[in-house]
Motif scaffolding. Structure first.
Motif, mmCIF file in Angstrom:
data_model
loop_
_atom_site.group_PDB
_atom_site.id
_atom_site.type_symbol
_atom_site.label_atom_id
_atom_site.label_comp_id
_atom_site.label_asym_id
_atom_site.label_seq_id
_atom_site.Cartn_x
_atom_site.Cartn_y
_atom_site.Cartn_z
ATOM 1 N N LEU A 368 -4.936 36.200 -1.450
ATOM 2 C CA LEU A 368 -6.328 36.501 -1.759
ATOM 3 C C LEU A 368 -7.003 35.269 -2.319
ATOM 4 O O LEU A 368 -6.384 34.476 -3.011
ATOM 5 C CB LEU A 368 -6.428 37.620 -2.795
ATOM 6 N N GLY A 369 -8.273 35.129 -2.027
ATOM 7 C CA GLY A 369 -9.036 34.036 -2.629
ATOM 8 C C GLY A 369 -9.386 32.947 -1.648
ATOM 9 O O GLY A 369 -10.254 32.141 -1.904
ATOM 10 N N GLY A 370 -8.701 32.894 -0.469
ATOM 11 C CA GLY A 370 -9.052 31.913 0.551
ATOM 12 C C GLY A 370 -8.729 30.502 0.149
ATOM 13 O O GLY A 370 -7.612 30.193 -0.243
ATOM 14 N N THR A 371 -9.709 29.645 0.196
ATOM 15 C CA THR A 371 -9.439 28.228 -0.004
ATOM 16 C C THR A 371 -9.586 27.797 -1.459
ATOM 17 O O THR A 371 -9.453 26.636 -1.784
ATOM 18 C CB THR A 371 -10.414 27.380 0.841
ATOM 19 N N ARG A 372 -9.872 28.739 -2.345
ATOM 20 C CA ARG A 372 -10.073 28.348 -3.741
ATOM 21 C C ARG A 372 -8.745 28.045 -4.427
ATOM 22 O O ARG A 372 -7.684 28.431 -3.962
ATOM 23 C CB ARG A 372 -10.800 29.471 -4.488
ATOM 24 N N PHE A 376 -3.903 33.692 -4.749
ATOM 25 C CA PHE A 376 -2.622 34.242 -5.204
ATOM 26 C C PHE A 376 -2.043 35.184 -4.166
ATOM 27 O O PHE A 376 -2.764 35.811 -3.382
ATOM 28 C CB PHE A 376 -2.733 34.891 -6.598
ATOM 29 N N LEU A 377 -0.718 35.212 -4.189
ATOM 30 C CA LEU A 377 0.004 36.008 -3.198
ATOM 31 C C LEU A 377 0.096 37.444 -3.697
ATOM 32 O O LEU A 377 0.409 37.679 -4.865
ATOM 33 C CB LEU A 377 1.416 35.421 -3.028
ATOM 34 N N ILE A 378 -0.168 38.398 -2.832
ATOM 35 C CA ILE A 378 -0.034 39.798 -3.231
ATOM 36 C C ILE A 378 0.947 40.490 -2.290
ATOM 37 O O ILE A 378 1.122 40.084 -1.148
ATOM 38 C CB ILE A 378 -1.388 40.549 -3.229
ATOM 39 N N HIS A 379 1.603 41.503 -2.799
ATOM 40 C CA HIS A 379 2.505 42.285 -1.950
ATOM 41 C C HIS A 379 2.587 43.691 -2.529
ATOM 42 O O HIS A 379 1.851 44.038 -3.446
ATOM 43 C CB HIS A 379 3.881 41.620 -1.842
ATOM 44 N N GLY A 380 3.464 44.518 -1.974
ATOM 45 C CA GLY A 380 3.638 45.877 -2.478
ATOM 46 C C GLY A 380 2.396 46.729 -2.236
ATOM 47 O O GLY A 380 1.610 46.490 -1.312
ATOM 48 N N GLN A 381 2.210 47.716 -3.128
ATOM 49 C CA GLN A 381 1.117 48.680 -2.960
ATOM 50 C C GLN A 381 -0.257 47.998 -2.984
ATOM 51 O O GLN A 381 -1.180 48.402 -2.308
ATOM 52 C CB GLN A 381 1.178 49.736 -4.072
ATOM 53 N N PHE A 382 -0.356 46.925 -3.791
ATOM 54 C CA PHE A 382 -1.628 46.224 -3.917
ATOM 55 C C PHE A 382 -2.034 45.617 -2.559
ATOM 56 O O PHE A 382 -3.177 45.744 -2.106
ATOM 57 C CB PHE A 382 -1.491 45.149 -5.004
ATOM 58 N N ALA A 383 -1.046 44.978 -1.904
ATOM 59 C CA ALA A 383 -1.329 44.361 -0.607
ATOM 60 C C ALA A 383 -1.632 45.424 0.444
ATOM 61 O O ALA A 383 -2.521 45.263 1.279
ATOM 62 C CB ALA A 383 -0.137 43.510 -0.168
ATOM 63 N N LYS A 384 -0.877 46.541 0.375
ATOM 64 C CA LYS A 384 -1.116 47.631 1.333
ATOM 65 C C LYS A 384 -2.537 48.171 1.169
ATOM 66 O O LYS A 384 -3.242 48.422 2.138
ATOM 67 C CB LYS A 384 -0.119 48.764 1.092
ATOM 68 N N ALA A 385 -2.932 48.328 -0.106
ATOM 69 C CA ALA A 385 -4.278 48.852 -0.387
ATOM 70 C C ALA A 385 -5.339 47.866 0.093
ATOM 71 O O ALA A 385 -6.352 48.252 0.681
ATOM 72 C CB ALA A 385 -4.420 49.121 -1.883
#
Ligand SMILES: Cc1cc2nc3c(=O)[nH]c(=O)nc-3n(C[C@H](O)[C@H](O)[C@H](O)COP(=O)(O)OP(=O)(O)OC[C@H]3O[C@@H](n4cnc5c(N)ncnc54)[C@H](O)[C@@H]3O)c2cc1C
Length: 425
Positions: A368-372, A376-385
């Motif tokens: 998340l956040g693109g080129t800034r 940060f890397l997300i996974h689990g339920q957060f990434a699924k959501a």
């Protein structure tokens, strides 16, 4: 004064959202044109191909949407734009027996938006057209799924895993591989262990790393997940030819396959070059200015995979993603009415919200956040959501707040009915 006629060519991720956005304006007469009668949100095409479709609303009739949202829908294949006469030319319409049921048609416009999407690039590789599947539309997904089901039935009978090779390790290739692994479970027999695979999946990537151009953390995480799903990934494997029965790389290695999916890169549709005298970039897309106007005609715009926009200071055009198409549609939904009324609009600015890869039931991972700097890397339920949020945004924009909320609620309740599978036609 009559209404201003806006013709939108292509009802995909961007075109349909734009039609819904513009239809709210009473002084505009919006016509959406698509060669097919139902909208399918392309980022879910791999789920149709693997049979793991998890929402009924992934596909919805343009005719129904047109009456719900207040635009006119014209089904037909766009052949050309006559800029002098300001009309779009549609090919004669043929029925299933190739008999003409309607002659060549013309759709008049005051403003026109080209949103016809793109097509998988074969880079001139021999055998792709004859021996490989691609994922450019619903028909491709259906054809691949039919083969996949037949292969699974055969593998169950012979107890020899079917071999599928996917060329290209981008989102399409990796997501398809994970969804195929999920669909394989439907063919397991009672009492048969997961280790008795019915399906062997290999992803071939020409670059030294998977998902070229993506964030390193994301790449590593995707690779780990593919390995956990028992999916082979071979890098530095530039394909020289696709043959009947397998894929041959430049180094002479052969990867036998009962089915090959070509998922390497995207270019503009061939028809874009023939529409009019537009400026076309090296990937066959229409070059637009920061207001998304074609460089030859300020009354004709382009967006999404059909458009080539290089932001100020950037080295290359924006990528062909639904995220770009959707933001451009939202921009034109605001700026076009203003421009038609004689006002000024600020140029389009793209905000990269990141990249998400879904592995179906095996979860999702994203950056998340693109080129800034604060990516940060997300996974689990957060990434699924977060992944589901992309589809939810699209549903919301297309169906409107009331129907959109109801559709989203219905989708959330779907898993209670068990894993979604659509392995029939
Ligand atoms: C398997 C897969 C997974 C993806 N996942 C993601 C993701 O997770 N996130 C993301 O941001 N992007 C993703 N993408 C990319 C995304 O789908 C595209 O970038 C996006 O759909 C482009 O939108 P568009 O409106 O430009 O074109 P499209 O959505 O391709 O729509 C084009 C429309 O034009 C119509 N059309 C084409 N030719 C003609 C013609 N001659 N006449 C009339 N109509 C015509 C088509 O029927 C279609 O409805 C994925 C793509 C694939 C294939």
């Amino acid at each position: 004064m009559g209404k201003t006629k806006v013709a939108i060519l292509g009802g995909g991720s961007g075109g349909l959202e734009l039609a819904c956005g513009l239809a709210r304006h009473e002084d505009l007469a919006v016509t959406l044109i698509d060669r097919v009668g139902a909208h399918l949100w392309k980022p879910r095409l791999h789920e149709f191909a693997a049979g793991t479709v998890d929402t009924n609303l992934t596909e919805i009739s343009f005719y129904v949407l047109a009456s719900l949202r207040g635009f006119h829908f014209e089904q037909g294949e766009v052949m050309a734009i006559d800029r002098a006469r300001r009309h779009v030319v549609l090919k004669r319409f043929e029925d299933a027996r190739s008999e003409a049921v309607a002659p060549e048609r013309f759709v008049a416009y005051d403003r026109c938006v080209v949103a016809l999407g793109g097509v998988t690039a074969d880079f001139g590789t021999p055998g792709v057209r004859e021996h490989a599947y691609r994922l450019d539309g619903r028909a491709d997904a259906d054809a691949f799924r039919t083969t996949f089901v037949a292969l699974m039935i055969g593998a169950r009978e012979t107890r020899r895993p079917a071999r599928i090779v996917i060329v290209g390790s981008g989102a399409t290739g990796t997501e398809l591989a994970a969804n195929l692994r999920q669909a394989e479970q439907a063919f397991f027999e009672e009492g048969r262990g997961e280790r008795d695979r019915l399906l062997s999946i290999t992803i071939l990537e020409a670059a030294p790393e998977i998902m070229p151009g993506s964030d390193d953390k994301l790449r590593r995480s995707v690779l780990e997940r593919l390995q956990a799903l028992d999916i082979d990934v071979v890098t530095n494997a530039k394909v020289a030819a696709v043959e009947d029965g397998g894929v041959r790389t430049g180094s002479g290695a052969i990867y036998p396959a009962e089915a090959t999916m070509w998922a390497a890169g995207l270019v503009g549709l061939p028809v874009l070059k023939e529409l009019a005298d537009f400026e076309i970039d090296g990937k066959g897309r229409i070059v637009v200015d920061p207001w998304l106007r074609t460089t030859v005609d300020p009354l004709v715009h382009a967006l999404g995979d059909a458009a080539s926009l290089t932001p100020d200071g950037a080295e290359r055009p924006l990528p062909p993603t639904a995220q770009v198409a959707s933001q451009q549609a939202a921009y034109l939904a605001r700026s076009l009415p203003r421009a038609i009324a004689g006002g000024d609009a600020a140029p389009f600015r793209y905000r990269n919200k990141g990249q998400l890869i879904s592995f179906g039931q095996a979860g999702a991972v994203g950056i998340l956040g693109g080129t800034r700097k604060d990516d940060f890397l997300i996974h689990g339920q957060f990434a699924k959501a977060a992944y589901s949020a992309l589809a939810r945004d699209h549903q919301w924009t297309v169906l409107g707040p009331v129907r959109g909320s109801m559709a989203i609620l219905a989708d959330i309740m779907m898993p209670a009915k068990g894993p979604a599978l659509k392995l029939h036609g």
